[in-house]
Design an enzyme around this catalytic site. Structure first.
Site, PDB file in Angstrom:
ATOM      1  N   HIS A 393       0.826  -1.215   0.000  1.00  0.00           N
ATOM      2  CA  HIS A 393       0.000   0.000   0.000  1.00  0.00           C
ATOM      3  C   HIS A 393       0.855   1.257   0.000  1.00  0.00           C
ATOM      4  CE1 HIS A 393       1.023   0.654   4.160  1.00  0.00           C
ATOM      5  NE2 HIS A 393       0.025   1.468   4.422  1.00  0.00           N
ATOM      6  N   GLY A 394       2.174   1.082  -0.066  1.00  0.00           N
ATOM      7  CA  GLY A 394       3.078   2.222  -0.107  1.00  0.00           C
ATOM      8  C   GLY A 394       4.502   1.733  -0.020  1.00  0.00           C
TER       9      GLY A 394
END
EC number: 6.5.1.8
Length: 466
Positions: A393-394
């Site tokens: 997610h990042g």
């Protein structure tokens, strides 16, 4: 006003020795119960004591009820660890791996995967994906329920960012609000259909959450939440966005369900711990069965919080588009910190928890951000079974918040931002770019999970802080 009941009064009523007495006495100090006569207080406690199961989802008395229920005949034991796939293992700290190993020993666990941005969290590590059998784990969903990324792409030239920096800075200041408990001023709030949802009345715990949700809708939290203007570079002609390859101006936002989601997570985690007794190392992985009333209520509250988070982004982007005087050419949105009912390749229905992990089913679009001085990537999922159709997610944290504050200096951050041409409003040392992993290394570890369609490079960033 009633004279104050004491522990002996509750013992005489039949309350067992233990935490139930302390919890009950604390509840009686709340204004709505304190005004009751002592007789009425005792009658209420007698009713709860007689049928604690009826109060497990009661807003005020769920923890007392959980403490009154007889303990299970034995603690729930962990089982042999099931196998799971890890992506970018060489970049993942040992603490996160240990947490994932523990989660794979739960008796309700069916499958799992660990993403290359993984780092230590509460319960399931951030970057962990866990599929369970008919059970939902509030701390495997996460505290910021439905936290998400949202990108709007505008038909504005790249040079616009440099020519209008101060104007865009003012637009961010005027049209966004940040910080724990922060909301829009009265008269500036916008309505949304999510505020009319039945769950605010149907779920007992949510009955007093509507006012704060109305105040905070369209705002962002603290920590790593941001709203930023930047450069969108579309590189794949088959990008599913209807955009020709080229450069555009974009708005990217990252935030979640504000106080609503946090309160849901805390309440139902406490309830799960009351009814699901696990060894200390797995205590934060307590679950609620979806065939129980509490499990169904959490699922309804989680779903509402996720939709509320989406509504927050919708309003942020609406305000900014109006200030720009532009309509977006395309939008991309994806969320994490959520649980989905899905089917595995063998046809089994499971509850898939993605805590800090992006859905990456076949053809599913998403955004994976870097740091404020590194690009994020617009991606399309490849539906890989081993990752449970998930991706990072990042970039993921390289340093804890405490370590970042101790080791990174403000002057170093200012020099680093200036070297990359970043205009920053707010932000803290714990969110310094140097506190994060290299997003390109993370992306290289998940090439098989997603296809890259383009990138987003931040230029003017707003976060919580002065």
């Amino acid at each position: 006003m009633a004279s104050q009941l004491r522990g002996n009064d509750l013992r005489q009523l039949g309350f067992p020795e233990g935490r139930a007495i302390g919890l009950a006495l604390a509840q009686l100090q709340r204004k709505e119960f304190k005004r009751l006569s002592q007789t009425d207080q005792l009658e209420l406690l007698k009713t709860i004591l007689a049928n604690p199961g009826n109060f497990l989802t009661d807003l005020a008395w769920s923890h007392v009820a959980g403490a009154l229920l007889p303990p299970p005949s034995r603690h729930i034991n962990l089982v042999a660890r099931k196998e799971y796939a890890t992506f970018g293992a060489e970049h993942i700290e040992q603490g996160a791996i240990h947490q994932m190993e523990t989660a794979m020993k739960l008796p309700v666990t069916v499958a799992g995967a660990l993403m290359p941005d993984a780092h230590f969290g509460y319960g399931l590590p951030i970057g962990g994906v866990l599929a369970t059998d008919n059970a939902v784990i509030p701390y495997a969903v996460g505290v910021d329920i439905g936290c998400r990324m949202a990108l709007s792409v505008f038909d504005l030239p790249a040079k616009y960012l440099g020519q209008r920096t101060q104007e865009l800075r003012k637009i961010l200041l005027d049209n966004t609000r940040f910080g724990s408990g922060r909301g829009w001023e009265r008269g500036q709030r916008l309505d949304h259909a999510v505020l009319d949802r039945d769950e605010f009345q149907a779920v007992p715990f949510l009955k007093n959450k509507h006012a704060a949700a109305y105040e905070q809708i369209g705002t962002s939290g603290s920590g790593n939440h941001f709203v930023e203007f930047g450069l969108v570079d579309i590189t794949d002609p088959t990008n599913d966005l209807g955009l020709p390859p080229g450069q555009y101006v974009g708005v990217l936002s990252h935030s979640g369900s504000r106080g609503l989601g946090a309160s849901v997570a805390q309440h139902y985690t406490g309830l799960a711990k009351d009814v699901c007794k696990l060894p200390a190392e797995a205590a934060h992985l307590a679950w609620l069965g979806l065939d129980t009333e509490a499990g169904q209520e959490y699922w309804a509250a989680m779903t509402l919080a996720g939709d509320y988070a989406s509504a927050c982004h919708e309003q942020i982007h609406r305000r900014l588009a109006k200030a720009l005087g532009e309509k977006p050419l395309a939008k991309v949105e994806n969320h994490h910190n959520f649980a989905w009912k899905e089917r595995l390749a063998d046809g089994r229905e499971v509850i898939t928890h993605r805590k800090g992990a992006t859905p990456a089913g076949l053809g599913v679009l998403g955004i994976i951000p870097g740091s404020m001085t590194a690009p994020g990537f617009i991606v399309r999922g490849r539906g890989v079974t081993a990752s449970l159709s998930s991706a990072s997610h990042g970039a993921g944290r390289l340093m804890s918040r405490t370590r970042a504050k101790a080791e990174i200096g403000e002057a170093d951050v200012r020099r680093h931002l200036a070297a990359h041409g970043i205009e920053l409003i707010g932000g803290g040392l714990d969110e310094a770019p140097m506190a994060y992993k290299d997003i390109r290394t993370v992306m290289a570890s998940q090439q098989e999970l997603v296809d890259v369609l383009g990138s987003f490079t931040p230029k003017i960033v707003r976060m919580d802080g002065a």
